[in-house]
Design a protein around this motif. Structure first.
Motif, PDB file in Angstrom:
ATOM      1  N   THR A  51       0.814  -1.218   0.000  1.00 30.53           N
ATOM      2  CA  THR A  51       0.000   0.000   0.000  1.00 30.53           C
ATOM      3  C   THR A  51       0.845   1.264   0.000  1.00 30.53           C
ATOM      4  N   THR A  52       2.120   1.143   0.319  1.00 36.13           N
ATOM      5  CA  THR A  52       2.974   2.324   0.341  1.00 36.13           C
ATOM      6  C   THR A  52       3.392   2.715  -1.072  1.00 36.13           C
ATOM      7  N   SER A  53       3.661   3.987  -1.249  1.00 36.59           N
ATOM      8  CA  SER A  53       4.126   4.496  -2.541  1.00 36.59           C
ATOM      9  C   SER A  53       5.589   4.890  -2.496  1.00 36.59           C
ATOM     10  N   VAL A  54       6.265   4.619  -1.381  1.00 40.28           N
ATOM     11  CA  VAL A  54       7.665   5.004  -1.207  1.00 40.28           C
ATOM     12  C   VAL A  54       8.482   3.758  -0.902  1.00 40.28           C
ATOM     13  N   ILE A  55       9.561   3.589  -1.640  1.00 40.05           N
ATOM     14  CA  ILE A  55      10.442   2.429  -1.467  1.00 40.05           C
ATOM     15  C   ILE A  55      11.868   2.925  -1.290  1.00 40.05           C
ATOM     16  N   VAL A  56      12.520   2.430  -0.249  1.00 39.41           N
ATOM     17  CA  VAL A  56      13.908   2.754   0.024  1.00 39.41           C
ATOM     18  C   VAL A  56      14.782   1.662  -0.579  1.00 39.41           C
ATOM     19  N   VAL A  57      15.815   2.068  -1.302  1.00 40.49           N
ATOM     20  CA  VAL A  57      16.729   1.119  -1.949  1.00 40.49           C
ATOM     21  C   VAL A  57      18.070   1.194  -1.239  1.00 40.49           C
ATOM     22  N   CYS A  58      18.605   0.053  -0.824  1.00 38.17           N
ATOM     23  CA  CYS A  58      19.880   0.047  -0.121  1.00 38.17           C
ATOM     24  C   CYS A  58      20.738  -1.101  -0.639  1.00 38.17           C
ATOM     25  N   GLY A  59      22.022  -0.924  -0.518  1.00 38.63           N
ATOM     26  CA  GLY A  59      22.979  -1.920  -0.992  1.00 38.63           C
ATOM     27  C   GLY A  59      23.948  -1.327  -1.991  1.00 38.63           C
ATOM     28  N   THR A  60      24.942  -2.128  -2.367  1.00 37.48           N
ATOM     29  CA  THR A  60      25.946  -1.684  -3.323  1.00 37.48           C
ATOM     30  C   THR A  60      25.380  -1.702  -4.736  1.00 37.48           C
ATOM     31  N   VAL A  61      25.555  -0.601  -5.433  1.00 41.05           N
ATOM     32  CA  VAL A  61      25.008  -0.466  -6.775  1.00 41.05           C
ATOM     33  C   VAL A  61      25.924  -1.184  -7.766  1.00 41.05           C
ATOM     34  N   SER A  62      25.318  -1.940  -8.651  1.00 40.16           N
ATOM     35  CA  SER A  62      26.078  -2.610  -9.708  1.00 40.16           C
ATOM     36  C   SER A  62      25.200  -2.737 -10.940  1.00 40.16           C
ATOM     37  N   THR A  63      25.822  -2.931 -12.056  1.00 43.79           N
ATOM     38  CA  THR A  63      25.067  -3.045 -13.315  1.00 43.79           C
ATOM     39  C   THR A  63      24.226  -4.306 -13.358  1.00 43.79           C
ATOM     40  N   ALA A  64      24.572  -5.276 -12.542  1.00 48.29           N
ATOM     41  CA  ALA A  64      23.845  -6.540 -12.584  1.00 48.29           C
ATOM     42  C   ALA A  64      22.387  -6.380 -12.166  1.00 48.29           C
ATOM     43  N   ILE A  65      22.092  -5.343 -11.385  1.00 45.58           N
ATOM     44  CA  ILE A  65      20.713  -5.179 -10.928  1.00 45.58           C
ATOM     45  C   ILE A  65      19.852  -4.443 -11.940  1.00 45.58           C
ATOM     46  N   ALA A  66      20.464  -3.861 -12.965  1.00 49.02           N
ATOM     47  CA  ALA A  66      19.687  -3.112 -13.959  1.00 49.02           C
ATOM     48  C   ALA A  66      18.669  -4.013 -14.645  1.00 49.02           C
ATOM     49  N   TRP A  67      19.051  -5.239 -14.906  1.00 52.10           N
ATOM     50  CA  TRP A  67      18.146  -6.178 -15.590  1.00 52.10           C
ATOM     51  C   TRP A  67      16.889  -6.420 -14.759  1.00 52.10           C
ATOM     52  N   GLU A  68      17.066  -6.651 -13.445  1.00 52.29           N
ATOM     53  CA  GLU A  68      15.905  -6.934 -12.617  1.00 52.29           C
ATOM     54  C   GLU A  68      15.044  -5.694 -12.423  1.00 52.29           C
ATOM     55  N   PHE A  69      15.675  -4.533 -12.326  1.00 50.59           N
ATOM     56  CA  PHE A  69      14.882  -3.306 -12.213  1.00 50.59           C
ATOM     57  C   PHE A  69      14.037  -3.090 -13.463  1.00 50.59           C
ATOM     58  N   SER A  70      14.594  -3.411 -14.599  1.00 49.74           N
ATOM     59  CA  SER A  70      13.816  -3.245 -15.823  1.00 49.74           C
ATOM     60  C   SER A  70      12.649  -4.226 -15.871  1.00 49.74           C
ATOM     61  N   ILE A  71      12.832  -5.439 -15.310  1.00 50.79           N
ATOM     62  CA  ILE A  71      11.739  -6.413 -15.275  1.00 50.79           C
ATOM     63  C   ILE A  71      10.644  -5.958 -14.308  1.00 50.79           C
ATOM     64  N   LEU A  72      11.034  -5.313 -13.229  1.00 52.43           N
ATOM     65  CA  LEU A  72      10.072  -4.833 -12.230  1.00 52.43           C
ATOM     66  C   LEU A  72       9.495  -3.468 -12.569  1.00 52.43           C
ATOM     67  N   ASN A  73       9.751  -3.019 -13.789  1.00 49.20           N
ATOM     68  CA  ASN A  73       9.330  -1.679 -14.181  1.00 49.20           C
ATOM     69  C   ASN A  73       7.831  -1.466 -14.044  1.00 49.20           C
ATOM     70  N   ASP A  74       7.012  -2.478 -14.385  1.00 49.92           N
ATOM     71  CA  ASP A  74       5.560  -2.314 -14.370  1.00 49.92           C
ATOM     72  C   ASP A  74       5.012  -2.119 -12.959  1.00 49.92           C
ATOM     73  N   VAL A  75       5.650  -2.711 -11.944  1.00 50.48           N
ATOM     74  CA  VAL A  75       5.147  -2.568 -10.576  1.00 50.48           C
ATOM     75  C   VAL A  75       5.834  -1.428  -9.828  1.00 50.48           C
ATOM     76  N   LEU A  76       6.951  -0.933 -10.367  1.00 52.79           N
ATOM     77  CA  LEU A  76       7.654   0.172  -9.715  1.00 52.79           C
ATOM     78  C   LEU A  76       7.380   1.514 -10.372  1.00 52.79           C
ATOM     79  N   ARG A  77       6.617   1.499 -11.446  1.00 54.26           N
ATOM     80  CA  ARG A  77       6.405   2.733 -12.193  1.00 54.26           C
ATOM     81  C   ARG A  77       5.706   3.799 -11.347  1.00 54.26           C
ATOM     82  N   GLU A  78       4.775   3.371 -10.483  1.00 55.13           N
ATOM     83  CA  GLU A  78       4.024   4.318  -9.669  1.00 55.13           C
ATOM     84  C   GLU A  78       4.643   4.525  -8.289  1.00 55.13           C
TER      85      GLU A  78
END
Length: 881
Positions: A276-303
């Motif tokens: 129900t929340t509209s705010v998500i905190v992202v934590c951890g070391t940033v790497s290019t490997a996560i770009a693929w999963e973020f793109s897959i989750l695009n439909d549920v993270l768009r809002e």
């Protein structure tokens, strides 16, 4: 791309490039393949050497060498924003040497790429310490220059092992990205410094930002690495201490096989969709490997609105998944300067593979982002296998590095430049300090081990508008910006910066506050709706503190802010308004002249009865010589009428706002006047009885006949009441009292009797006089009607006693002006009873039946009255006249 996938590609490439059957014979092929695994090292000699362990490639794949069975590390995917940090390092060294800041000395560097892997980082630092291609622990073969200190690395995973090694050797180290709180331990890492602050500070900043926007119900996305777990634990602690709850947490895991990964992502999507929340905190070391999963989750993270930690600034993933990161908020360290001068731009523009042909990182960058062929055909073949969707071609040489995305990123933070600057300043200060002690000593012989960190501790960066220093934990103290990442029209990136001061008052933390949101309005991140003014938060048992019900403030309390934790109690003289958001003055309650109908009726009735009494008094005065007036002791009748009139008028002392003087007068006045009235009736009754006793021949009662007895009775009985009242006033007089508690929201202004004994003594004494008068009148009720008023006195006293006996419980059971009304009603009723019972029959005879108001009629018919009675009547008539 996942490391395990890359390993498969490398194996396939190896098998196809060098056939299995000839691989052992074709040594040339094998040697060419090994060149792919050459070190990314950059060496510039100088008098003072700065070691650099930088992360430029994003990750490593391991490959076993078929010849000696050793593991080879293949660095993959150079990051433009990381290469820009390498450029900043080179630029500073070049500018420092050109400016000749160090007299007769030059700065050099030995820089290695850690590729984001601790194993590669350890190897690199040992290579710099050994001065050889293959690291040799505890051995140094550095040919030229003196090794002063180290810069690096980006992540905590690679920085911690570097710091452990350098602590043993005593070399100072400045990291430009490691945030692990472990590194703040000065006993374990006395020589470690960093240009960022630890995760504790970042979590505190993040918590303050969420509190500023009122976000208390958030989700957390973390990565499956040590940094993700560490930051999540710290966030949980800070959130819990500040009333922020985590609705859900999901971990991005890239180390699974394809089937389980898709199953895992489906679960993540389901979790995100249910949230129900509209705010998500992202934590951890940033790497290019996560770009693929973020793109897959695009439909549920768009809002959803993402809130990012400091290591996300200038990361290319934000460009890859623009819709996901659109409208996101992040922290960016405020640097003492910006690398945007024309000199910097010119230096960046000059970087080209034709100018630096041996720069393998630059060659990889050109292949990866410009699709240019490499001089190494095996590298070209490998690239074709790794990225079959892209086609390499021969570049024209007109390509420019600033055209590559993220090389000139608007979110770029010159943390490496700052680290090199700080280290060189400490070296300079050390040179100046030691030269004063021994000017003849050759500065090339200075030993930086175990010494340079002292100069880093006391270093002060010369910026006027903000203090930039290392604190006691080796963390560089600086301020932070909040950046707002927005995708404008035509997919153009726009970034707004806001100064964020977590120590300022709530309304001044973020200035200005015109943040742009992807949905057009501030996201909602609350477990429960806001409690409006007039309500407070009521926690639900067994739930998160941010999940609550809204309970209306209790009587006497208000809340004038939204989501108030506690209600504020109004002062004793105030009461909440209807909305319970403001304290207003309580309503004053007393029996005034205008507020109520009864307040108008009672004074009117009092005046009317007073006028009737005056009229009767006037009639009696006018007809004072008539037999019926004379036969009833006219002096007592006049006194009785005056006291009744005063009783009617005493009602006005009970009306209006009570003050101390009226409180004292009201009870005293009606007590004394009533005592005089009842004493007069008692005197009348006694004189009637005495007169009839005195008619007997030789009676001893004759000496009591006369006005002296009646006057003495009235004076004596009234004096006792006056003494009681004076004693009451002298010991504990009545006073004004404010009753704040009987009726909520109302101040009852009333009179406190002061002494209950005094009040009830006054009432009791009046009752005693009335009782005695009633008994005597009752005994004399059988005397002839023509002159005897005992039966009227009996009835009046019966009425009087009934009224006051009834008044007592009513008086005790009422409050405020109702109590006053009860007293007024008792005074008016009892006084009117006396007036009507005693005087109305006589007025009837005087005014309506004047023929009866004669001596002849008073004495009566001789046939009907005996001679003895006549004698009595004549005696009494002569007495009362």
């Amino acid at each position: 791309m996942a490391p395990y996938t890359l390993l498969i590609y490398v194996m396939i490439f190896w098998m196809r490039s060098c056939k299995a059957e000839v691989r052992s014979k074709n040594l040339a092929c094998h040697l060419e393949m090994i060149k792919l695994f050459e070190e990314y090292e950059y060496i510039q000699e100088g008098d003072i050497i700065l070691g650099g362990i930088l992360t430029v490639n994003s990750y490593i794949s391991l490959f076993k060498n078929p010849e000696d069975k050793s593991n080879k590390m293949l660095c993959m995917e150079v990051m433009p924003q990381y290469y820009r940090q390498f450029i900043d390092f080179q630029y500073f060294i070049e500018q420092t040497n050109n400016a000749a800041i160090f007299p007769n000395l030059t700065l050099g560097y030995h820089i290695y790429d850690s590729c984001g892997d601790p194993r590669k980082a350890i190897k690199s630092v040992l290579q710099i310490l050994s001065g050889t291609r293959e690291p040799v622990p505890n051995y140094s073969c550095v040919g030229k220059g003196t090794l002063a200190g180290f810069i690096g690395d980006l992540t905590s995973e690679t920085t911690v092992p570097i710091a452990q090694i350098l602590t043993l050797y005593g070399y100072s180290q400045i990291s430009y990205g490691a945030t692990d709180p472990l590194l703040s331990d000065r006993l374990t890492f006395p020589y470690f410094f960093r240009t960022v602050q630890s995760d504790h500070h970042h979590c505190s900043l993040l918590t303050e930002l969420l509190k500023y926007f009122g976000w208390t119900w958030v989700g957390v996305v973390r990565f499956n690495d040590d940094a993700g777990d560490r930051e999540f634990q710290l966030l949980t602690k800070y959130f819990s201490n500040n009333g922020i709850c985590i609705e859900f947490t999901t971990k991005i895991n890239i180390d699974k096989d394809t089937n389980s990964t898709y199953h895992y992502i489906d679960k993540q999507k389901e979790s995100l969709q249910k949230s129900t929340t509209s705010v998500i905190v992202v934590c951890g070391t940033v790497s290019t490997a996560i770009a693929w999963e973020f793109s897959i989750l695009n439909d549920v993270l768009r809002e959803k609105t993402l809130v990012l930690t400091t290591n996300w600034a200038a990361n290319h993933i934000m460009y890859i998944a623009r819709e996901v990161f659109n409208g996101s908020l992040g922290f960016m360290q405020r640097s003492p300067y910006k690398l945007s001068s024309p000199k910097v731009k010119a230096f960046i523009a000059s970087i080209h593979p034709s100018k630096y042909p041996k720069d393998k990182l630059l060659e990889d960058l050109w292949m990866q982002y410009k699709l240019c062929y490499s001089s190494n055909r095996y590298k070209n073949n490998l690239y074709k296998y790794l990225y079959p969707e892209y086609r390499l071609y021969n570049c024209t040489g007109e390509e420019r590095i600033q055209e590559i995305l993220n090389i000139d990123n608007i979110l770029h933070s010159p943390r490496v430049h700052l680290a090199v600057n700080l280290l060189s300043r400490a070296i300079y200060n050390m040179h100046m300090s030691l030269s004063k002690l021994n000017p003849k000593q050759d500065r090339r012989l200075y030993n930086y081990r175990y010494q340079l960190h002292h100069y880093l501790k006391i270093l002060r960066y010369p910026v006027q508008w903000s203090p930039y220093i290392f604190d006691g934990n080796g963390e560089f103290k600086s301020q932070y910006f909040i950046y707002n990442y927005m995708i404008e029209a035509k997919q153009q990136v726009d970034v707004q910066y806001f100064e964020f001061n977590p120590l300022a008052p709530s309304e001044q933390k973020l200035i200005p506050a015109n943040v742009k949101w992807k949905t057009g309005q501030k996201p909602r991140a609350q477990c429960s709706d806001n409690c409006p003014i007039g309500f407070r938060k009521a926690s639900k048992t067994g739930t998160c503190p941010s999940c609550y019900n809204c309970a209306q403030c209790s009587e006497g309390e208000i809340s004038n802010v939204t989501d108030s934790k506690n209600c504020i109690r109004c002062s004793p003289m105030e009461w909440p308004n209807e909305m319970r958001n403001q304290c207003v003055s309580k309503t004053e309650a007393f029996l005034s002249y205008t507020n109520d109908v009864i307040s108008i009726f009672l004074p009117f009735l009092s005046v009317l009865l007073s006028l009737i009494t005056v009229l009767i008094l006037a009639i009696f005065i006018k007809y004072r010589d008539t037999p019926i007036v004379r036969a009833n002791n006219r002096s007592l009748s006049f006194l009785l009428l005056v006291s009744i009139k005063l009783s009617f008028l005493s009602v006005f002392l009970f009306l209006g706002r009570p003050v101390d003087i009226t409180c004292m007068l009201r009870n005293i006045t009606f007590g004394i006047t009533f005592s005089i009235a009842v004493s007069s009736l008692l005197a009348k009754t006694i004189m009637v009885c005495v007169a009839f006793k005195a008619t007997k021949p030789g009676s001893s009662w004759r000496k009591w006949v006369g006005v002296k007895l009646s006057n003495s009775v009235v004076l004596f009985c009234s004096s006792i009441q006056i003494i009681i009242c004076m004693t009451w006033l002298s010991i504990s007089p009545p006073f004004q009292e404010l009753d704040l508690h009987t009726y909520p929201g109302t101040i009852i202004i009333q009179c406190n009797e002061g002494s209950a004994i005094g009040f009830y003594s006054v009432i009791g004494y009046m009752g005693l006089l009335a009782a005695v008068s009633f008994v005597l009148a009752f005994l004399a009720r059988t005397l002839p009607d023509s002159f005897n008023e005992a039966k009227y006195i009996t009835f009046s006293m019966l009425l009087f006693c009934s009224v006051w006996i009834t008044m007592i419980p009513a008086y005790l059971s009422t409050k405020g002006k109702n109590t006053v009304c009860v007293e007024i009603f008792a005074i008016l009723t009892s006084s009117a009873g006396l007036l009507a019972s005693i005087f109305l029959p006589k007025c009837y005879i005087i005014l309506i039946r004047p023929e009866m108001n004669t001596k002849t009629n008073l004495l009566g018919n001789k046939n009907k009255i005996t001679s003895k009675v006549k004698q009595h009547i004549g005696f009494n008539y002569m007495f009362f006249a």
